[in-house]
Design an enzyme around this catalytic site. Sequence first.
Site, PDB file in Angstrom:
ATOM      1  CE  LYS A   1     -15.033 -83.874  -2.384  1.00 47.31           C
ATOM      2  NZ  LYS A   1     -15.505 -82.932  -3.224  1.00 47.31           N
TER       3      LYS A   1
ATOM      4  CD  GLU B   1     -20.285 -81.050  -6.746  1.00 48.70           C
ATOM      5  OE1 GLU B   1     -20.766 -81.934  -6.113  1.00 48.70           O
ATOM      6  OE2 GLU B   1     -19.345 -80.587  -6.743  1.00 48.70           O
TER       7      GLU B   1
END
Length: 430
Positions: free
Chosen positions: A247, A231
């Site tokens: 997510k 990420e």
Amino acid sequence: MRQTEIFPTPHPEQMRRRILHWAAQHPYSAVLYGGDAPSGPVEQEWALLAGVGAERVLACPAEGAFDALVSLQLECRDWLFGYFAYDLKNETEALHSLHPDAVGFPDLLFWIPQTVVGIRGGHLEIHALGQSPREVLTAILSVEPDDADMSQSVVLQPRISRASYLESVEAIRQHIIDGDVYELNFCQEFWAEGARIRPLAVFERLMGLSNAPFSAWLRAEDRYALCASPERFLKHQNGRLYSQPIKGTRGRGADAEDDARIRMELLDSEKDRAENVMIVDLVRNDLARNCVPGSVVVDELFGIYTFQTVHQMISTVQGTLRPGVHPLTALRDAFPMGSMTGAPKVMAMTLIEQYESSRRGLYSGAIGYIAPNGDFDFNVVIRTILYHAGRASVSASVGGAIVYDSRPEEEYEECMVKVNALKRALMTPG
């Protein structure tokens, strides 16, 4: 003044490994990876970028740390490598951190490197202080990577029990029902004491298990971060800001058909979409604080990206920095990243302190670099093993977003999927 030279790189994979082993010998070193794994619609400039040796070090607690970093950047206008730890939240908001910290990284640590080594476009770039780039290249090429692994296998223990985790998730769901938060990222720590590992060997095993686009090796004297992050937190380039929150996670399937089914299940999951869109809205608001009005846009929503051990749902948000705003001000105002807190952010961080049992420290912080022109790129510190050699202490935390629809048992299993590669990396082969 730095001397700079560019060299051809006929065998980039071999060169990357030599750079890592050369860098790891220095008390301060960061090796940042990119380019080999999917990273969404925002390209990575460097296949590898390393800041090695410390000409000057800035280490700060959460009190005036961001201002000190901005002052250093404006003064030196040079490369900076380092990290922001999660507990800098105590500087930006009226919060505190009282839990035990197994590894003890400073809240903020950056250094001006003696040498910067980068690979991009098939070429090797060396920016050196105190010696010539060719001398640096000779030193890198003289390193013979050592495949011997004298590490002990480390068995991680959970800081909290499965039952306690499940109870906490139910309590957090009640906060959501009561309207205190919409979403909360709840994490748990796995740790070991009396652990003697060879950080370089563990990191290379972790890279083999979890090749990820924002992986990083970081050494600050006797503290190590071995990071296989998928990420990006925040990138600044030519006046544009880019954030790519994750997510939604699923483990890989047993075969191609099963893998495709799981990937589609993630894409179609209403719960994961709800988690993702709430954090995207939070990121949009964070960036809008310092961006030109109307410039913050979502480039990609609910992108599904496949890594060696997991599928991830990734979205991309970008905006144009307002003239006159220092890029690090925008980073400060977006920190900690919403994907690791929840929404609303301050209440989420308050409840995180209430329900978690460990101080996060560098976990869910950000590792990266700042270029001389003020551009930067920072990851989210997840999928990471933290090691303090002096204390012989290992820490590895994992977590996930809790929403109204969360089922405690499923959230626990998602944590187990995420921690599995970290546990495997800590087991000595054979």
